[in-house]
Design an enzyme around this catalytic site. Structure first.
Site, mmCIF file in Angstrom:
data_model
loop_
_atom_site.group_PDB
_atom_site.id
_atom_site.type_symbol
_atom_site.label_atom_id
_atom_site.label_comp_id
_atom_site.label_asym_id
_atom_site.label_seq_id
_atom_site.Cartn_x
_atom_site.Cartn_y
_atom_site.Cartn_z
ATOM 1 N N GLU A 121 0.830 -1.202 0.000
ATOM 2 C CA GLU A 121 0.000 0.000 0.000
ATOM 3 C C GLU A 121 0.867 1.256 0.000
ATOM 4 O O GLU A 121 0.547 2.244 -0.665
ATOM 5 C CB GLU A 121 -0.930 -0.010 1.216
ATOM 6 C CG GLU A 121 -2.000 -1.091 1.151
ATOM 7 C CD GLU A 121 -2.886 -1.108 2.370
ATOM 8 O OE1 GLU A 121 -4.108 -0.898 2.210
ATOM 9 O OE2 GLU A 121 -2.373 -1.324 3.489
ATOM 10 N N GLU A 141 -3.933 -9.291 3.436
ATOM 11 C CA GLU A 141 -4.721 -8.948 4.629
ATOM 12 C C GLU A 141 -5.903 -9.877 4.868
ATOM 13 O O GLU A 141 -6.278 -10.126 6.027
ATOM 14 C CB GLU A 141 -5.207 -7.498 4.521
ATOM 15 C CG GLU A 141 -4.181 -6.449 4.910
ATOM 16 C CD GLU A 141 -3.211 -6.098 3.806
ATOM 17 O OE1 GLU A 141 -2.497 -5.102 3.943
ATOM 18 O OE2 GLU A 141 -3.172 -6.835 2.790
#
Length: 264
Positions: A121, A141
């Site tokens: 990210e 995730e």
């Protein structure tokens, strides 16, 4: 790095002419983003945006990994103590990835090792990405019950929706070679060339009129989701058409000399 300073959080800050180099230096933790490291990154990025002498930022890392994401050991310790966990966008401090996207100057990521979870990210938040071959990238995730909030929003804007959703839903990794084919990688170079190439890109950016570059970033970021007619009418940041740098740039070109930018 004569002008480099290392923060206790593991962030190394180096002033290199008009380029600021921010290096993650927690190799023993695969440069995991602790709360302290996130806070220092946010502070330094905000300073870069305020400092008219900074024209580009390079985000690099020491050790075998670029960044392994949020520090899971720190989060687990908070859980053990029964402390409340706040999602990234519900905290009293600025969200790191949001700050990276909004800092007025371009940010170039130098990625010589794995960029996963929050580390991926962080790479997505940067404007340009220079990556070594064989680097593992992805958002795992879903495998550990986290949210990948930033990645869930940004990744579908960078690559086709179906591919983005597959990566998010499965949590599987891809190589930097595959990421390059999708357009996520600007330069794919040998590991030893990653930082020099990123610095070269930053130097090329810093050699241009800072008023123009800041305006271009602000317009591109804020205009991305707007209808064309609205995006064309955006008036964000200093206006290069009315700047002293515009006069200087034209004069320098006609006189065949290097421009002397004032940032005004």
């Amino acid at each position: 790095m004569a002008d480099a300073q290392r923060r206790e959080s593991g962030l190394v800050v180096e002033a290199r002419g008009h380029v600021r180099v921010l290096t993650l230096d927690r190799p023993e933790r695969r440069n995991a983003l602790s709360s302290a490291l996130q806070a220092d990154l946010v502070e330094e990025l905000l300073r870069c945006g305020e400092d008219g002498d900074v024209r580009a930022v390079v985000l690099a890392a020491n050790g075998p990994a670029f960044c392994a994401g949020f520090d899971l050991d720190e989060i687990r310790e908070l859980d053990r103590r029964g402390e409340r966990f706040r999602p990234p966008m519900d905290r009293p401090t600025r969200a790191l990835f949001e700050v990276v996207t909004e800092v007025p100057v371009p940010v170039v990521a130098a990625i010589a090792g794995a960029a996963v979870a929050g580390g991926f990210e962080l790479a997505l938040a940067c404007d340009l990405r220079v990556v070594a071959p064989g680097v593992r990238m992805g958002l795992p995730e879903a495998k550990i019950g986290m949210g990948a909030n930033f990645g869930s929003v940004v990744l579908p804007k960078r690559i086709p929706m179906g591919i983005a959703l597959e990566l998010l839903y499965t949590g599987e990794y891809v190589s930097s070679e595959v990421a390059e084919r999708w357009g996520l990688v600007n330069r794919l170079v040998p590991a030893d060339d990653v930082l020099p190439t990123a610095l070269g890109l930053a130097d090329a950016i810093a050699a241009n009129a800072p008023v123009s570059v800041r305006r271009m970033k602000a317009t591109a970021v804020k205009g991305l989701e707007l209808p064309l007619w609205q995006a064309l009418r955006l008036d964000v940041g200093p206006n290069p058409y009315l700047s002293e740098d515009r006069k200087e740039g034209i004069a320098a070109q006609r006189e065949k000399r290097a421009p002397r930018w004032s940032g005004r």
